[in-house]
Design an enzyme around this catalytic site. Structure first.
Site, PDB file in Angstrom:
ATOM      1  N   GLN A 126       0.845  -1.195   0.000  1.00 12.19           N
ATOM      2  CA  GLN A 126       0.000   0.000   0.000  1.00 12.19           C
ATOM      3  C   GLN A 126       0.880   1.244   0.000  1.00 12.19           C
ATOM      4  O   GLN A 126       1.595   1.494   0.971  1.00 12.19           O
ATOM      5  CB  GLN A 126      -0.910  -0.022   1.223  1.00 12.19           C
ATOM      6  CG  GLN A 126      -1.862   1.145   1.350  1.00 12.19           C
ATOM      7  CD  GLN A 126      -2.729   1.017   2.597  1.00 12.19           C
ATOM      8  OE1 GLN A 126      -2.328   0.418   3.592  1.00 12.19           O
ATOM      9  NE2 GLN A 126      -3.927   1.569   2.551  1.00 12.19           N
ATOM     10  N   GLY A 127       0.845   2.049  -1.062  1.00  9.49           N
ATOM     11  CA  GLY A 127       1.651   3.257  -1.167  1.00  9.49           C
ATOM     12  C   GLY A 127       0.863   4.502  -0.798  1.00  9.49           C
ATOM     13  O   GLY A 127       0.451   5.257  -1.689  1.00  9.49           O
ATOM     14  N   TYR A 128       0.663   4.697   0.498  1.00  5.86           N
ATOM     15  CA  TYR A 128      -0.084   5.868   0.982  1.00  5.86           C
ATOM     16  C   TYR A 128       0.853   6.860   1.689  1.00  5.86           C
ATOM     17  O   TYR A 128       1.075   7.960   1.215  1.00  5.86           O
ATOM     18  CB  TYR A 128      -1.179   5.432   1.953  1.00  5.86           C
ATOM     19  CG  TYR A 128      -2.482   4.966   1.338  1.00  5.86           C
ATOM     20  CD1 TYR A 128      -2.584   4.640  -0.013  1.00  5.86           C
ATOM     21  CD2 TYR A 128      -3.621   4.838   2.121  1.00  5.86           C
ATOM     22  CE1 TYR A 128      -3.779   4.205  -0.561  1.00  5.86           C
ATOM     23  CE2 TYR A 128      -4.829   4.406   1.584  1.00  5.86           C
ATOM     24  CZ  TYR A 128      -4.896   4.091   0.240  1.00  5.86           C
ATOM     25  OH  TYR A 128      -6.089   3.661  -0.300  1.00  5.86           O
ATOM     26  N   SER A 129       1.379   6.472   2.850  1.00 10.74           N
ATOM     27  CA  SER A 129       2.124   7.399   3.700  1.00 10.74           C
ATOM     28  C   SER A 129       3.389   7.903   3.011  1.00 10.74           C
ATOM     29  O   SER A 129       4.023   7.201   2.231  1.00 10.74           O
ATOM     30  CB  SER A 129       2.502   6.721   5.021  1.00 10.74           C
ATOM     31  OG  SER A 129       1.357   6.417   5.773  1.00 10.74           O
ATOM     32  N   SER A 161       4.382  -1.516   4.216  1.00  8.56           N
ATOM     33  CA  SER A 161       4.476  -2.876   4.752  1.00  8.56           C
ATOM     34  C   SER A 161       4.646  -3.902   3.640  1.00  8.56           C
ATOM     35  O   SER A 161       3.899  -3.896   2.657  1.00  8.56           O
ATOM     36  CB  SER A 161       3.232  -3.215   5.581  1.00  8.56           C
ATOM     37  OG  SER A 161       3.133  -2.349   6.693  1.00  8.56           O
ATOM     38  N   GLU A 244     -10.109  -2.094   5.022  1.00  9.24           N
ATOM     39  CA  GLU A 244      -8.996  -2.490   5.895  1.00  9.24           C
ATOM     40  C   GLU A 244      -9.470  -2.783   7.304  1.00  9.24           C
ATOM     41  O   GLU A 244      -8.877  -3.597   8.012  1.00  9.24           O
ATOM     42  CB  GLU A 244      -7.949  -1.368   5.925  1.00  9.24           C
ATOM     43  CG  GLU A 244      -6.713  -1.686   6.744  1.00  9.24           C
ATOM     44  CD  GLU A 244      -5.698  -0.559   6.699  1.00  9.24           C
ATOM     45  OE1 GLU A 244      -4.520  -0.823   7.014  1.00  9.24           O
ATOM     46  OE2 GLU A 244      -6.063   0.588   6.358  1.00  9.24           O
ATOM     47  N   SER A 357      -3.007   7.515  12.695  1.00 13.32           N
ATOM     48  CA  SER A 357      -2.619   7.723  14.091  1.00 13.32           C
ATOM     49  C   SER A 357      -3.841   8.040  14.953  1.00 13.32           C
ATOM     50  O   SER A 357      -4.900   8.438  14.463  1.00 13.32           O
ATOM     51  CB  SER A 357      -1.607   8.866  14.194  1.00 13.32           C
ATOM     52  OG  SER A 357      -2.241  10.108  13.931  1.00 13.32           O
ATOM     53  N   GLU A 359      -4.309  10.513  16.886  1.00 13.53           N
ATOM     54  CA  GLU A 359      -4.697  11.923  16.788  1.00 13.53           C
ATOM     55  C   GLU A 359      -5.610  12.150  15.585  1.00 13.53           C
ATOM     56  O   GLU A 359      -6.625  12.858  15.675  1.00 13.53           O
ATOM     57  CB  GLU A 359      -3.434  12.788  16.673  1.00 13.53           C
ATOM     58  CG  GLU A 359      -2.577  12.824  17.934  1.00 13.53           C
ATOM     59  CD  GLU A 359      -1.732  11.574  18.126  1.00 13.53           C
ATOM     60  OE1 GLU A 359      -1.149  11.424  19.211  1.00 13.53           O
ATOM     61  OE2 GLU A 359      -1.651  10.744  17.188  1.00 13.53           O
TER      62      GLU A 359
END
Length: 378
Positions: A126-129, A161, A244, A357, A359
């Site tokens: 998964q290429g998100y962050s 990951s 997810e 996160s 937050e």
């Protein structure tokens, strides 16, 4: 016997028969903080599951799944965890990208990508962050330009990951120059085995590497490998995040139950249970896990569920070291061999960060669920 009970009996019997021979040694292997364990053997097991129709059980039958109901999917994940079967290696493809393509992909994309996911022949990440845009996903800066018949991609993803084991990555990239935040993003399917991609594993506190930095420097993918319309990537990305946090988390909770039961047994053996504070915290952990299961069965808001389980598991890791006592500060072996409780403590620190996160989850709950005013942003 109801259809769900029949389904549960079928998968329980199959696992009892097939988790034997060379596969018996895989019981309990893998999982968060332990993805390095017997990966090749677990991939062979995954393909064995696929050959017998036990991957993608919730997918529609026309795409190779079993069309299992939500109740049947819950039964599958619970029985799989109760059998102590090895951690799955194809979760990202099966549970995240697969449902995304079923609901939002073109027929050509479904025909190309769903069969190898179901067969565990192609693994995904998964290429998100990104650096500077971790939990604030709308701040992504990776860009892609449509040139001829291909998207050309430049940028960096992080905390990706299992990228070092994957053949493909679904990438959220900015495809409209000058766009900001949620607009102008596209959801691209990108092959990793090409000169324009560099993958660098990141060493974790556990001493292992299961996530990575991924650099795109002129990487390419076919123009047709965009899910949804160009510029509609935010909607597709949010749909993926919804999948997810689906029913597979009930299987995760069986693993949590096993950890809690083992910790209670340890506290009884080493005398820690004589401490009233320890007893109280163990009781609270039990009650919290019961609430977690009840919420999952009821369909708790995904952000609230993620916030709850991640803090519960982090607190369990802290409690585990309290139960272990001073010995928990010593490595089990040289140079950096950890026992299960030390690994739980260290890896569970990440639970409140990855997949959004705490937050960010609180902001989502406040703004989108409770309707409170949005947090001021520059």
């Amino acid at each position: 016997m109801s259809s769900v009970e029949e389904f549960r009996t079928e998968i329980r019997g199959w696992l009892k028969t097939h988790l034997s021979g060379s596969f018996a040694a895989l019981r309990g292997r893998g999982g968060p903080g332990r993805e390095h364990e017997a990966f090749a053997e677990r991939l062979t097991w995954e393909r064995h599951l696929a050959a017998h129709g036990w991957t993608c059980v919730g997918w529609p039958k026309e795409y190779g799944g079993r069309g299992a109901s939500i109740a049947e999917q819950i039964a599958f994940h619970e029985e799989y965890a109760l059998a102590d079967a090895p951690a799955r290696v194809n979760h990202i493809g099966e549970q995240l990208l697969g449902p995304t393509l079923v609901d939002h992909g073109t027929e050509e994309q479904k025909a190309r990508f769903l069969p190898p996911i179901r067969a565990a022949r192609e693994l995904w990440c998964q290429g998100y962050s990104e650096p500077g845009a971790g939990s604030d996903l709308a701040a992504v800066r990776t860009r892609a330009t449509l040139t001829g018949g291909s998207w050309v991609i430049d940028g960096q993803k992080i905390w990706t990951s299992l990228a070092h084991e994957a053949q493909w990555c679904f990438v959220l990239a900015r495809t409209e120059p000058g766009s900001r935040r949620h607009t102008g993003l596209s959801y691209l399917l990108v092959p990793l085995d090409q000169p324009g991609v560099e993958i660098r594993p990141i060493v974790q506190l556990t001493g292992t590497s299961e996530f990575n930095e991924v650099f795109f420097d002129g990487a390419v993918t076919d123009a047709a490998h965009v899910v949804g319309a160009p510029g509609d990537g935010w909607r597709i990305a949010m749909a993926t995040l919804g999948y997810e946090r689906g029913v597979s988390t009930l299987g995760q909770q069986v693993g949590f139950r096993r950890e809690l039961d083992a910790l209670v047994a340890l506290a009884r053996r080493n005398g820690a249970a004589a401490d009233p504070d320890i007893r109280d915290r163990l009781t609270r952990a039990w009650a919290g896990l019961e609430a977690l299961r009840a919420g999952a069965l009821r369909g708790t808001d995904p952000s609230a569920a993620k916030l709850y389980w991640s803090h519960w598991h982090r607190d369990l890791g802290e409690l585990a070291l309290e139960v272990c006592g001073p010995a928990a500060t010593l490595a089990a072996g040289a140079p950096y061999e950890l026992d299960d409780w030390q690994r739980l403590f260290l890896f569970s620190r990440a639970d409140t960060v990855y997949a959004g996160s705490s937050e960010i989850q609180r902001n989502i709950i406040a703004e989108r669920v409770l309707g409170l005013p949005k947090e001021p942003r520059p």
